[in-house]
Write a protein that holds these residues in place. Structure first.
Motif, PDB file in Angstrom:
ATOM      1  N   SER A 185      43.963  43.373  46.182  1.00 11.48           N
ATOM      2  CA  SER A 185      44.802  44.558  45.872  1.00 11.48           C
ATOM      3  C   SER A 185      44.367  45.057  44.540  1.00 11.48           C
ATOM      4  O   SER A 185      44.795  46.049  44.197  1.00 11.48           O
ATOM      5  N   ALA A 186      44.154  43.932  43.749  1.00  8.89           N
ATOM      6  CA  ALA A 186      43.544  44.569  42.437  1.00  8.89           C
ATOM      7  C   ALA A 186      42.469  45.470  42.447  1.00  8.89           C
ATOM      8  O   ALA A 186      42.503  46.551  41.482  1.00  8.89           O
ATOM      9  N   TYR A 187      41.752  45.463  43.450  1.00  9.80           N
ATOM     10  CA  TYR A 187      40.678  46.354  43.546  1.00  9.80           C
ATOM     11  C   TYR A 187      41.080  47.597  44.379  1.00  9.80           C
ATOM     12  O   TYR A 187      40.328  48.291  45.005  1.00  9.80           O
ATOM     13  N   GLY A 222      35.093  46.358  41.089  1.00 13.70           N
ATOM     14  CA  GLY A 222      35.945  46.483  40.118  1.00 13.70           C
ATOM     15  C   GLY A 222      35.294  47.475  38.759  1.00 13.70           C
ATOM     16  O   GLY A 222      36.192  47.491  37.879  1.00 13.70           O
TER      17      GLY A 222
END
Ligand SMILES: *Cc1c(COP(=O)(O)O)cnc(C)c1O
Length: 463
Positions: free
Chosen positions: A267-269, A355
């Motif tokens: 989810s960070a990406y 990223g």
């Protein structure tokens, strides 16, 4: 000379083959191929004559040599080679999906000659094929055991055939999908000798639909992840945890075909996909995924799950037909090691591209633009665009990115010229020009991209 005499005076194939004009090609091309190309060239000349065209017999050796040289170049261009991916599609199926980590490439080279793929170096005894990578995969996913086959389609085939062959496999009507390249689940069921037992409807399938379909002919329950399409609105289907919780005999496994192979929360990406670990933890007896999608490794199909089921798959006669080679196992081993140490994730080009900040892509676009400015009269701008994950995963997900947009020239010629360079460059067609999304171009490839762009622009694809 009349036409018939001219045709009769054409040199024989052997004579052309011996000519000086072809001396260098004689050394590098297989004889039978040269013969074919010379025949083609002579046939063309004959056709020109029959059609009433003029043929200069004295220039024939040179023009035939030019034809053969052209054929040899076309042949050469079809060999596998490096392509710079400027499409902005991270997992581009036509470009071989995931680019591999350097550590994986190194390990593949190391294993390419003789290697200990089925040898225990300490005991000197024969070992299980790729025993170490299978152990690492189980460790990574929290499963008891693992198995590797040629691709995820192969994994699905193997599971259906070895576990449910001749019996019914329960599947939701909302999951009878086509994966791509003509791989359609109902046909796979037929080919594997399993009987399709559809339940529910296209948009809604309930747990009780599965429960009611269970009978003494049931071989397995399968859930197929919606990896390449989206459903929204009035939709429902049970989770893998609910499916695994259905009361059933221990002879009926729940199989989760995940495809995309997401290992950890991304989810960070901005990527939301079910993970393999969740599937195993939820109680699926077998979980299947691809090695070259979000796993970022070589093409293969990975099966993780309960030891007893994996053993049954391993002992199936089909397994021998689906096993992978030592080079794939080596690349997979190195990729799995990277997943096992969180600090190394950036070594996977896929994660690096996921990223990468859009500003960083924009900076590269600006720098490339400066280096190619003035080479031609084409208009070159830096524009915002969207990159996609691709490879039959995450149909809705996009990453904001930047591209070089080239207009004011014959862009189809420019894209062809870029494709035929060394290294080849694959760009993306836009409505009114050519786009090069630099998210998918590695920093180490930027200089090569600049020189290919300068060459192709200078070659004149001007209007
Ligand atoms: C991609 C995919 C497959 C096929 O995987 P390959 O490794 O390309 O054979 C199978 N099932 C699902 C759900 C997929 O997403």
């Amino acid at each position: 000379m009349n036409k018939t005499d001219q045709l009769r005076n054409l040199p024989a194939v052997d004579e052309v083959l011996r000519s000086d004009a072809l001396s260098d090609l004689r050394e590098c091309c297989p004889h039978h191929r040269l013969v074919g190309w010379v025949r083609d060239a002579l046939e063309r000349v004959r056709q020109t004559m029959r059609d009433g065209g003029e043929v200069d017999l004295s220039a024939l050796p040179d023009s035939i040599a030019a034809h053969v040289r052209q054929a040899a170049t076309v042949e050469q261009q079809q060999s596998l080679q490096t392509v710079i991916n400027a499409t902005g599609v991270l997992l581009h199926t036509n470009l071989g999906r995931a680019p591999l980590a350097q550590a994986a490439i190194d390990r593949m080279l190391r294993a390419a000659a003789y290697s200990n793929v089925e040898l225990d170096l300490r005991s000197g005894q024969r070992s299980g094929r790729g025993a170490r990578v299978l152990k690492l995969l189980a460790e990574l996913t929290g499963a008891e055991s693992a198995l590797v086959v040629n691709n995820c389609a192969g994994a699905t085939m193997l599971v259906l055939q070895a576990i449910a062959g001749g019996r019914e496999v329960i599947i939701s009507r909302g999951q009878l999908v086509e994966i791509g390249g003509g791989f359609r689940l109902p046909e796979v069921f037929t080919a594997a000798g399993a009987v399709l037992r559809e339940v529910g409807t296209t948009n809604r399938t309930y747990l009780r639909d599965y429960e009611q379909a269970l009978n003494d002919q049931t071989g397995a329950i399968i859930r197929v992840h919606h990896s390449n399409f989206q459903q929204s609105g009035f939709v429902e289907e049970p989770t893998i945890k609910e499916l695994a919780g259905i009361r059933r005999p221990s002879t009926i496994p729940v199989v989760d075909d995940l495809g995309s192979g997401c290992i950890r929360d991304l989810s960070a990406y901005g990527v939301s996909e079910p993970t393999v670990t969740e599937s195993v933890g939820a109680g699926a007896e077998l979980t299947l995924f691809s090695g070259d999608k979000l796993f970022g490794g070589p093409q293969c199909g990975i099966i993780v799950g309960r030891q007893s089921w994996i053993r049954q798959l391993r002992e199936s006669p089909m397994m021998r037909a689906l096993r992978v080679d030592k080079v794939t196992l080596a690349g997979l081993e190195a990729t799995t090691e990277i997943h096992l140490s969180e600090g190394r994730l950036d070594e996977l080009p896929l994660f690096k591209m996921l990223g990468r900040k859009s500003e960083s892509v924009r900076d590269t676009c600006v720098s490339v633009r400066q280096q190619i400015a003035g080479v031609s009269s084409a208009r070159i701008e830096v524009v915002p665009c969207e990159s996609r994950i691709g490879g039959g995963t995450l149909p809705g997900a996009t990453l904001s990115s930047y591209a070089l947009k080239i207009t004011g020239c014959k862009t189809s010629e420019l894209s062809r010229s870029l494709r035929l360079g060394t290294p080849a460059v694959q760009s993306r067609a836009a409505d009114d020009g050519l786009l090069l999304d630099l998210r998918t171009v590695a920093p180490s490839e930027v200089d090569l991209l600049v020189s290919q762009l300068r060459r192709a622009l200078a070659q004149g694809s001007g209007v």
